[in-house]
Write an enzyme that holds these catalytic residues in place. Structure first.
Site, PDB file in Angstrom:
ATOM      1  N   GLY A 118       0.861  -1.042  -0.050  1.00  0.00           N
ATOM      2  CA  GLY A 118      -0.355   0.339   0.365  1.00  0.00           C
ATOM      3  C   GLY A 118       0.948   1.071   0.165  1.00  0.00           C
ATOM      4  O   GLY A 118       2.367   1.467  -0.145  1.00  0.00           O
ATOM      5  N   ARG A 155      -8.920  10.721  -2.074  1.00  0.00           N
ATOM      6  CA  ARG A 155      -8.618  11.287  -1.589  1.00  0.00           C
ATOM      7  C   ARG A 155      -8.610  12.994  -1.265  1.00  0.00           C
ATOM      8  O   ARG A 155      -8.099  13.108  -2.825  1.00  0.00           O
ATOM      9  CB  ARG A 155      -7.739  10.971  -0.431  1.00  0.00           C
ATOM     10  CG  ARG A 155      -7.924  10.276   0.740  1.00  0.00           C
ATOM     11  CD  ARG A 155      -7.017   9.285   1.354  1.00  0.00           C
ATOM     12  NE  ARG A 155      -5.982   7.934   1.211  1.00  0.00           N
ATOM     13  CZ  ARG A 155      -5.694   7.031   1.688  1.00  0.00           C
ATOM     14  NH1 ARG A 155      -5.327   7.309   3.354  1.00  0.00           N
ATOM     15  NH2 ARG A 155      -5.067   6.138   0.688  1.00  0.00           N
ATOM     16  N   VAL A 160      -4.844 -11.541   4.589  1.00  0.00           N
ATOM     17  CA  VAL A 160      -4.579 -12.009   5.680  1.00  0.00           C
ATOM     18  C   VAL A 160      -5.634 -12.115   6.655  1.00  0.00           C
ATOM     19  O   VAL A 160      -6.241 -12.343   7.706  1.00  0.00           O
ATOM     20  CB  VAL A 160      -4.374 -10.413   6.481  1.00  0.00           C
ATOM     21  CG1 VAL A 160      -2.423 -10.778   5.889  1.00  0.00           C
ATOM     22  CG2 VAL A 160      -4.596  -8.880   6.330  1.00  0.00           C
ATOM     23  N   ASP A 166      -0.195  -8.658   0.727  1.00  0.00           N
ATOM     24  CA  ASP A 166      -0.723  -8.124   0.448  1.00  0.00           C
ATOM     25  C   ASP A 166      -1.646  -9.046  -0.520  1.00  0.00           C
ATOM     26  O   ASP A 166      -1.627  -9.329  -0.955  1.00  0.00           O
ATOM     27  CB  ASP A 166      -0.801  -7.121  -0.277  1.00  0.00           C
ATOM     28  CG  ASP A 166      -0.766  -5.880  -0.119  1.00  0.00           C
ATOM     29  OD1 ASP A 166      -2.102  -5.096  -0.679  1.00  0.00           O
ATOM     30  OD2 ASP A 166      -0.740  -4.293   0.571  1.00  0.00           O
ATOM     31  N   ASN A 167      -2.952  -7.822  -0.065  1.00  0.00           N
ATOM     32  CA  ASN A 167      -4.066  -9.181  -1.153  1.00  0.00           C
ATOM     33  C   ASN A 167      -4.018  -7.359  -2.597  1.00  0.00           C
ATOM     34  O   ASN A 167      -4.927  -8.285  -3.231  1.00  0.00           O
ATOM     35  CB  ASN A 167      -5.582  -9.045  -0.790  1.00  0.00           C
ATOM     36  CG  ASN A 167      -6.311  -8.225  -0.409  1.00  0.00           C
ATOM     37  OD1 ASN A 167      -6.046  -7.151  -0.567  1.00  0.00           O
ATOM     38  ND2 ASN A 167      -7.547  -8.549   0.408  1.00  0.00           N
ATOM     39  N   TYR A 209     -15.644   1.974   8.692  1.00  0.00           N
ATOM     40  CA  TYR A 209     -13.931   1.842   8.661  1.00  0.00           C
ATOM     41  C   TYR A 209     -13.780   2.355  10.057  1.00  0.00           C
ATOM     42  O   TYR A 209     -13.066   1.724  10.805  1.00  0.00           O
ATOM     43  CB  TYR A 209     -13.632   3.408   7.791  1.00  0.00           C
ATOM     44  CG  TYR A 209     -11.925   3.532   7.809  1.00  0.00           C
ATOM     45  CD1 TYR A 209     -11.177   2.071   7.605  1.00  0.00           C
ATOM     46  CD2 TYR A 209     -11.734   4.250   8.155  1.00  0.00           C
ATOM     47  CE1 TYR A 209      -9.732   2.190   7.490  1.00  0.00           C
ATOM     48  CE2 TYR A 209      -9.960   4.429   8.592  1.00  0.00           C
ATOM     49  CZ  TYR A 209      -9.115   3.733   8.232  1.00  0.00           C
ATOM     50  OH  TYR A 209      -8.020   3.929   8.643  1.00  0.00           O
TER      51      TYR A 209
HETATM   52  N1  UDP Z   1     -12.576  16.078   0.068  1.00  0.00           N
HETATM   53  C1  UDP Z   1     -13.015  17.973  -1.012  1.00  0.00           C
HETATM   54  N2  UDP Z   1     -13.020  17.215  -1.783  1.00  0.00           N
HETATM   55  C2  UDP Z   1     -12.118  16.551  -2.333  1.00  0.00           C
HETATM   56  C3  UDP Z   1     -11.372  14.638  -0.999  1.00  0.00           C
HETATM   57  C4  UDP Z   1     -12.235  15.424  -0.541  1.00  0.00           C
HETATM   58  O1  UDP Z   1     -13.503  18.654  -0.640  1.00  0.00           O
HETATM   59  O2  UDP Z   1     -12.089  15.982  -3.481  1.00  0.00           O
HETATM   60  C5  UDP Z   1     -12.728  16.687   1.269  1.00  0.00           C
HETATM   61  C6  UDP Z   1     -13.466  16.297   2.155  1.00  0.00           C
HETATM   62  O3  UDP Z   1     -15.072  16.716   2.592  1.00  0.00           O
HETATM   63  C7  UDP Z   1     -12.891  16.386   3.741  1.00  0.00           C
HETATM   64  C8  UDP Z   1     -11.350  16.418   3.530  1.00  0.00           C
HETATM   65  O4  UDP Z   1     -11.209  16.919   2.122  1.00  0.00           O
HETATM   66  O5  UDP Z   1     -13.465  17.052   4.060  1.00  0.00           O
HETATM   67  C9  UDP Z   1      -9.981  15.085   3.813  1.00  0.00           C
HETATM   68  O6  UDP Z   1     -11.159  14.015   2.784  1.00  0.00           O
HETATM   69  P1  UDP Z   1     -10.121  12.588   2.491  1.00  0.00           P
HETATM   70  O7  UDP Z   1     -11.418  11.581   1.872  1.00  0.00           O
HETATM   71  O8  UDP Z   1      -8.899  13.029   2.360  1.00  0.00           O
HETATM   72  O9  UDP Z   1     -10.116  11.948   3.800  1.00  0.00           O
HETATM   73  P2  UDP Z   1     -10.497  12.093   5.944  1.00  0.00           P
HETATM   74  O10 UDP Z   1      -9.541  13.062   6.153  1.00  0.00           O
HETATM   75  O11 UDP Z   1     -11.935  12.072   5.195  1.00  0.00           O
HETATM   76  O12 UDP Z   1     -10.752  10.183   5.883  1.00  0.00           O
END
Ligand code: UDP
Length: 316
Positions: free
Chosen positions: A10, A188, A57, A31-32, A147
């Site tokens: 990862g 993300r 795992v 890792d899968n 999660y």
């Molecule tokens: N976010 C955003 N635009 C994107 C992706 C994420 O505004 O294209 C925001 C999301 O709503 C969150 C923050 O950025 O408030 C971080 O999101 P991420 O998915 O990176 O991970 P999290 O911290 O929520 O687990």
């Protein structure tokens, strides 16, 4: 030392494999490749002290790498909100069954154990910044709960294996981490914003962009994971690992646009998840005081390196 690492293909896992090999350890990576990728460890597979085994795992493991085992890092789990929505059942299984299987391996081998838990165990936090003592504010039935709750179960399992079997285990709660090898399409905020900025597309801001996050560069995180694993007298200890620099998502978007020299605009959208935490910042006093760890890479510096990596990926 012989080290077993789940989730070693990862994003964070592959950087940890690099660091462990660099440190002279012998590494078996399981890792899968559900959300990880063999590409992340392709440069290691011919190394004499590295072994990759494609393995899920949640199934029993009796393959190579168990002899004279000194340490077990359990990182395997989807970790991006988009990833764990897609693989919600797999996420719950790897954090419950997978964690217990890895704990069994560590117990049988009398090896040290470290699990990477998450800042998500604090949910949408009512305490700010988050200390390890905070129990969290998690919606047990929301879209993120596959999660959040399975990581909370994983922490409970680790504590029971300590109480019942005496395993030398510790828990790390990882806050938002970024850097090379974070999949371009994992959804993300860091990969989304950087790829959008480099393509000249609008950056997608979910909500009004006032929510905050604290971003740690992956090399800092990996140094912290090793400090916690190889530190003595840490059985049952919980440590936050992250960078306490806190930014709104809007500030972060503007920084990405500036550092990538982009002319992208901002595209405001609805929040993807109603339970999106409004703010998040680690209190790292404990790990700093006990182990002397602190992040070294400021956001601007880490982002410049990360943007360069994404630029190469998009060009290739
Ligand atoms: N976010 C955003 N635009 C994107 C992706 C994420 O505004 O294209 C925001 C999301 O709503 C969150 C923050 O950025 O408030 C971080 O999101 P991420 O998915 O990176 O991970 P999290 O911290 O929520 O687990």
């Amino acid at each position: 030392m012989n080290v077993l690492i789940s989730g070693g293909a990862g994003f964070i896992g592959s950087h940890l494999c690099d660091a462990l090999i660099e440190g002279g350890h012998s590494v078996t990576c399981l890792d899968n490749c559900l959300t990880g990728s063999e590409k992340n460890i392709a440069h290691l597979v011919s190394h004499p002290r590295f072994r990759f085994v494609r393995h899920d795992v949640t199934e029993p493991y009796e393959g190579p790498g168990l002899d004279d085992l000194g340490a077990v890092f359990h990182l395997a789990s989807p970790a991006s909100p988009v990833g764990y929505r897609t693989y919600s059942i797999e996420t719950m299984l790897v954090n419950s069954v997978g964690t217990m299987k890895m704990l069994e391996i560590a117990t049988a081998a009398k090896a040290r154990f470290l699990i990477t838990s998450t800042s998500e165990v604090y949910g949408d936090p009512l305490v700010h910044p988050q200390t390890e003592e905070y129990w969290g504010n998690v919606n047990p039935i929301g879209l993120r709960s596959c999660y959040d709750e399975s990581k909370r179960f994983a922490e409970a399992a680790v504590m029971e294996w300590i109480r019942k079997h005496g395993v030398d285990a510790r828990i790390v709660r990882i806050f938002n981490t970024y850097g090379p090898r974070n999949q371009l399409d994992d959804g993300r905020v860091v990969p989304n914003f950087i790829t959008q900025a480099l393509r000249g597309e609008p950056l997608t801001i979910y909500g009004d962009g006032s929510q905050t996050r604290s971003f740690a560069y992956v090399s800092d995180l990996v140094a912290g994971l090793q400090a916690v694993m190889f530190g003595d007298g840490l059985q049952g200890e919980v440590f936050n690992l992250g960078n306490p620099g806190e930014f709104t998502i809007l500030e972060f978007a503007r920084l990405v646009i500036e550092l990538s020299g982009s002319s992208s605009t901002l595209d405001y959208r609805a929040l993807l998840f109603a339970d999106d935490p409004a703010r998040r910042r680690p209190d790292i006093t404990k790990v700093n005081t006990r182990l002397g760890w602190e992040p070294k890479i400021p956001l601007r510096e880490g982002l410049v390196k990360t943007i360069a990596w994404y630029r190469e990926q998009l060009a290739g």
